[in-house]
Design a protein around this motif. Structure first.
Motif, PDB file in Angstrom:
ATOM      1  N   ALA A 114     -34.922 -21.382 -11.695  1.00  0.00           N
ATOM      2  CA  ALA A 114     -35.429 -22.469 -10.859  1.00  0.00           C
ATOM      3  C   ALA A 114     -34.909 -23.815 -11.334  1.00  0.00           C
ATOM      4  N   ALA A 115     -34.938 -24.038 -12.648  1.00  0.00           N
ATOM      5  CA  ALA A 115     -34.460 -25.317 -13.185  1.00  0.00           C
ATOM      6  C   ALA A 115     -32.968 -25.491 -12.934  1.00  0.00           C
ATOM      7  N   SER A 116     -32.195 -24.452 -13.161  1.00  0.00           N
ATOM      8  CA  SER A 116     -30.747 -24.539 -12.962  1.00  0.00           C
ATOM      9  C   SER A 116     -30.416 -24.788 -11.497  1.00  0.00           C
ATOM     10  N   PHE A 117     -31.080 -24.070 -10.605  1.00  0.00           N
ATOM     11  CA  PHE A 117     -30.808 -24.237  -9.175  1.00  0.00           C
ATOM     12  C   PHE A 117     -31.173 -25.654  -8.709  1.00  0.00           C
ATOM     13  N   THR A 118     -32.328 -26.142  -9.160  1.00  0.00           N
ATOM     14  CA  THR A 118     -32.767 -27.476  -8.741  1.00  0.00           C
ATOM     15  C   THR A 118     -31.797 -28.557  -9.194  1.00  0.00           C
ATOM     16  N   VAL A 119     -31.405 -28.510 -10.470  1.00  0.00           N
ATOM     17  CA  VAL A 119     -30.504 -29.533 -10.999  1.00  0.00           C
ATOM     18  C   VAL A 119     -29.154 -29.477 -10.295  1.00  0.00           C
ATOM     19  N   GLN A 120     -28.601 -28.282 -10.146  1.00  0.00           N
ATOM     20  CA  GLN A 120     -27.292 -28.168  -9.500  1.00  0.00           C
ATOM     21  C   GLN A 120     -27.353 -28.624  -8.046  1.00  0.00           C
ATOM     22  N   LEU A 121     -28.440 -28.283  -7.354  1.00  0.00           N
ATOM     23  CA  LEU A 121     -28.566 -28.678  -5.945  1.00  0.00           C
ATOM     24  C   LEU A 121     -28.645 -30.192  -5.812  1.00  0.00           C
ATOM     25  N   LEU A 122     -29.424 -30.846  -6.689  1.00  0.00           N
ATOM     26  CA  LEU A 122     -29.555 -32.299  -6.618  1.00  0.00           C
ATOM     27  C   LEU A 122     -28.234 -32.997  -6.947  1.00  0.00           C
ATOM     28  N   VAL A 123     -27.550 -32.511  -7.986  1.00  0.00           N
ATOM     29  CA  VAL A 123     -26.298 -33.156  -8.388  1.00  0.00           C
ATOM     30  C   VAL A 123     -25.215 -32.938  -7.342  1.00  0.00           C
ATOM     31  N   ILE A 124     -25.094 -31.697  -6.860  1.00  0.00           N
ATOM     32  CA  ILE A 124     -24.079 -31.416  -5.846  1.00  0.00           C
ATOM     33  C   ILE A 124     -24.392 -32.171  -4.563  1.00  0.00           C
ATOM     34  N   GLY A 125     -25.666 -32.247  -4.211  1.00  0.00           N
ATOM     35  CA  GLY A 125     -26.052 -32.990  -3.008  1.00  0.00           C
ATOM     36  C   GLY A 125     -25.769 -34.464  -3.130  1.00  0.00           C
ATOM     37  N   GLY A 126     -25.849 -35.010  -4.333  1.00  0.00           N
ATOM     38  CA  GLY A 126     -25.593 -36.428  -4.514  1.00  0.00           C
ATOM     39  C   GLY A 126     -24.123 -36.781  -4.573  1.00  0.00           C
ATOM     40  N   PHE A 127     -23.262 -35.806  -4.823  1.00  0.00           N
ATOM     41  CA  PHE A 127     -21.830 -36.101  -4.985  1.00  0.00           C
ATOM     42  C   PHE A 127     -20.962 -35.364  -3.976  1.00  0.00           C
ATOM     43  N   ALA A 128     -21.579 -34.772  -2.968  1.00  0.00           N
ATOM     44  CA  ALA A 128     -20.802 -34.105  -1.923  1.00  0.00           C
ATOM     45  C   ALA A 128     -21.450 -34.432  -0.582  1.00  0.00           C
ATOM     46  N   HIS A 129     -20.646 -34.433   0.471  1.00  0.00           N
ATOM     47  CA  HIS A 129     -21.152 -34.818   1.783  1.00  0.00           C
ATOM     48  C   HIS A 129     -20.550 -33.896   2.843  1.00  0.00           C
ATOM     49  N   GLY A 130     -21.242 -33.793   3.973  1.00  0.00           N
ATOM     50  CA  GLY A 130     -20.721 -33.073   5.121  1.00  0.00           C
ATOM     51  C   GLY A 130     -20.500 -31.595   4.840  1.00  0.00           C
ATOM     52  N   ASP A 131     -19.369 -31.078   5.361  1.00  0.00           N
ATOM     53  CA  ASP A 131     -19.041 -29.666   5.184  1.00  0.00           C
ATOM     54  C   ASP A 131     -18.844 -29.330   3.720  1.00  0.00           C
TER      55      ASP A 131
END
Length: 390
Positions: A114-131
């Motif tokens: 859960a911790a790994s998924f949450t952190v990766q999702l937040l970081v990837i969401g903050g540095f990637a956009h669109g498709d």
């Protein structure tokens, strides 16, 4: 705090310092280079990972996030390069996560995922956009799923191996108990035969030769006491489902004992291992079950020496104490594992025999090299067993 624990945490601090140095010391380098450097630095967390896996995961998440966040977007020349940096940065996190799933409890594994998924999702969401956001999230989930699957398979394989080992040990103990029960049966049958013979002699000479009749009665008393004592000590070894009993075949030779050690040593010498037999204390007749168990312990220990020790010499010491019999087999070879797990179940059988006689067994490598098996078997009070009662 032990030195190994200190070294483990020193490695953790050095990992964080290395990540900061990589990101801050090479500001013009690409994100891929930062990610590769942080991935190599994870080797410093091995000590922390072995002691506290969740702490190692937290440090790895912090380091990977620092690399992704600390890399300027101007240095990410393309979307593919950007994702390569993110993937390589969190690859170490996935490896640590797989280790946690394989070795820790299910609750700790769920928390880690859960911790790994949450952190990766937040970081990837903050540095990637669109498709690119969707693709990066899907690939990150697949990488996490792969690491968790490998860890889960490793856990199941280890648990299955432990279950098989426990079953094999239980089967070995059962087989040894059956063997002990069969030998006890033969010992009792031998003693009852002596009692029957002495009773017949006494009944024939009781009127004409009273002295001979009294000797016969003494032999009956001594033999019956010895047999009863042996039955009490080994009552837990119940003879159930003995495959040899159904065949109707019973061994005709008398049960071996410590008196046969020289013959056993000669047979071992023929196999390439010279055996030195040492006896100390007052040598005397022993109860048949103790005598047989001591012989079997020496026999199994010598078998292990021949098969696994890789030496041409060993020593067998027999000490006839006032209250206990001490049996020791020592060699200077490479030894076997303490529980015999690497080379069958010989030591398991030794422990079963010693346990049935309420004794103590120690088996393990010696500090100076080689292997040592030592058994201490308590002796009952002397009952004056005559030589022919053996």
């Amino acid at each position: 705090m032990t030195s190994t624990k200190v070294m483990a945490w020193v490695g953790g601090v050095l990992y964080l310092f290395a990540v900061v140095l990589i990101v801050g010391g090479m500001p013009r380098a690409s994100g891929v280079l930062h990610a590769v450097g942080s991935l190599l630095a994870v080797s410093l967390l091995v000590g922390v990972l072995r002691r506290t896996p969740l702490s190692a995961l937290a440090m790895t998440l912090l380091g990977a996030t620092t690399v992704v966040v600390g890399t300027p977007s101007s240095h990410l020349t393309s979307l593919s390069v950007a994702y390569q940096g993110q993937f390589l940065s969190y690859l170490a996190v996935d490896l640590v996560l797989g280790f946690i799933v394989a070795t820790c409890t299910r609750r700790a594994s769920i928390i880690a995922m859960a911790a790994s998924f949450t952190v990766q999702l937040l970081v990837i969401g903050g540095f990637a956009h669109g498709d690119n956001l969707t693709v990066n999230v899907v690939i990150a989930l697949l990488a996490m799923a792969a690491s968790c699957t490998v860890g889960l398979l490793s856990r199941e394989r280890r648990e299955h191996a432990v279950a098989l080992r426990s079953q094999e040990v239980a089967e070995a103990v059962t087989a040894e108990r059956l063997r002990i029960a069969r030998e006890l049966h033969d010992m009792v049958a031998h003693s009852i035969g002596i009692i029957a013979i002495q009773a017949g002699v006494g009944s024939r000479v009781i009127e004409t030769q009273p002295a001979e009749a009294r000797e016969a009665l003494r032999a009956i008393e001594a033999t019956s006491r010895q047999t009863l004592s042996g039955l009490r000590r080994t009552l837990v070894a119940l003879r159930q489902a003995d495959p040899d009993a159904a065949s109707g075949q019973a061994p005709l030779a008398p049960s071996p004992g410590l008196a046969d050690l020289e013959r056993l040593a000669a047979a071992t010498a023929d196999a390439g291992v010279r055996v030195e037999v040492r006896r100390s204390g007052e040598q005397r007749a022993l109860p048949a079950d103790i005598d047989l168990s001591a012989y079997r312990i020496v026999q199994e220990a010598l078998t292990n020496v021949v098969r696994h020790a890789g030496t041409g010499h060993c020593r067998v010491s027999i000490d006839y104490g006032d209250e206990e019999l001490t049996v020791e087999v020592v060699d200077d070879g490479r030894g076997v594992t303490g529980d015999g797990s690497a080379h069958g179940f010989g030591i398991v059988g030794m422990r079963e025999r010693v346990g049935l006689l309420h004794g103590r067994l120690s088996a393990g490598p010696r500090p100076e090299g080689g292997f040592r098996v030592a058994a201490r078997l308590p002796l009952p009070e002397a009952v004056g067993v005559p030589g022919e009662a053996r």
